[in-house]
Design an enzyme around this catalytic site. Structure first.
Site, short mmCIF file in Angstrom:
data_model
loop_
_atom_site.label_atom_id
_atom_site.label_comp_id
_atom_site.label_asym_id
_atom_site.label_seq_id
_atom_site.Cartn_x
_atom_site.Cartn_y
_atom_site.Cartn_z
CE LYS A 187 22.63 -35.08 -48.20
NZ LYS A 187 22.38 -35.63 -49.57
NE ARG A 234 18.35 -40.18 -43.57
CZ ARG A 234 19.12 -40.17 -44.64
NH1 ARG A 234 18.62 -39.78 -45.80
NH2 ARG A 234 20.38 -40.57 -44.58
NE ARG A 292 28.26 -41.69 -55.17
CZ ARG A 292 27.30 -41.35 -54.31
NH1 ARG A 292 27.27 -40.11 -53.83
NH2 ARG A 292 26.36 -42.20 -53.97
NE ARG A 329 25.24 -45.88 -51.72
CZ ARG A 329 24.40 -45.18 -50.97
NH1 ARG A 329 24.86 -44.17 -50.25
NH2 ARG A 329 23.12 -45.46 -50.93
#
Length: 217
Positions: A13, A86, A125, A159
């Protein structure tokens, strides 16, 4: 045109939002970015955010809606809601805010992905520490010269929760709280679906086609 990009963590996104900002001049409303900016803004709302976060508490929906409301008054070529709503309660709050502002939500783009493929994508990633450009060990590796292809930065990071076990927990949280929005926006005739597992450019073309159809309908 105001849109929501909807999909599980790692669906891409943020990447697609950045492309819409670049290609269409839209404004990305990222709740995380807005909260960080509010903390140092010195405004009344900023002081509220700073106090809540300093106390280690969760920022309320009311505060987030207030921040979004401030941004809506700044104008632009449409807004991309990133990370909000959300929950169904947040969706109702956003709908009420848009009505008060004399605006509408034009389309919600659901980026559909396969869980197994998503885990494979996320665990590989990394992002540029300077501009946030996303790289993937398999499909889009960091350039051989060690420099970001967008900004030339040399700092890259992963992350801490970009691992299979953490992602499964985040996916479960998404399915419990956020996936009901799919039915909510389908019922409101706002939902459009794109394949979120293609190449970045292919996904961008699919989203562009959705927006162009909505703009002329």
């Amino acid at each position: 045109m105001n849109i929501i990009l909807l999909g599980p963590p790692g669906a891409g996104k943020g990447t697609q939002a950045r492309l819409l900002v670049e290609n269409r001049g839209m404004v990305q409303l990222s709740t995380g970015d807005m909260l960080r900016a509010a903390q140092s803004s010195g405004t009344e709302m900023g002081r509220k955010v700073a106090a809540v976060m300093a106390a280690g508490q969760l920022v309320t929906d009311e505060i987030v809606i207030g921040l979004i409301g401030e941004k809506l008054t700044e104008g632009g070529s449409g807004f991309i809601f990133d990370g909000f709503p959300r929950t169904l309660a947040q969706a109702d709050a956003l709908d009420a805010l848009l009505k008060r502002s004399g605006q509408t939500l034009d389309v919600v783009v659901e980026m559909q992905v396969d869980d197994a493929a998503l885990v494979e994508r996320i665990t590989a990633r990394s992002t540029c520490g300077t501009c946030g450009e996303v790289y993937n060990d398999n499909s889009k590796p960091i350039p051989a010269d060690g420099k970001c292809s967008v900004c030339g930065g040399t700092e890259f990071k992963r992350r801490a929760d970009d691992n299979a076990e953490s992602l499964k927990q985040r996916l479960m949280e998404y399915y419990k709280k956020t996936s009901p929005l799919i039915g909510y926006y389908y019922h409101a005739n706002k939902l459009a679906v794109v394949d979120g597992l293609g190449e970045i450019a292919e996904i961008a073309e699919s989203i562009a086609a959705v927006l162009d159809r909505r703009a002329t309908s």
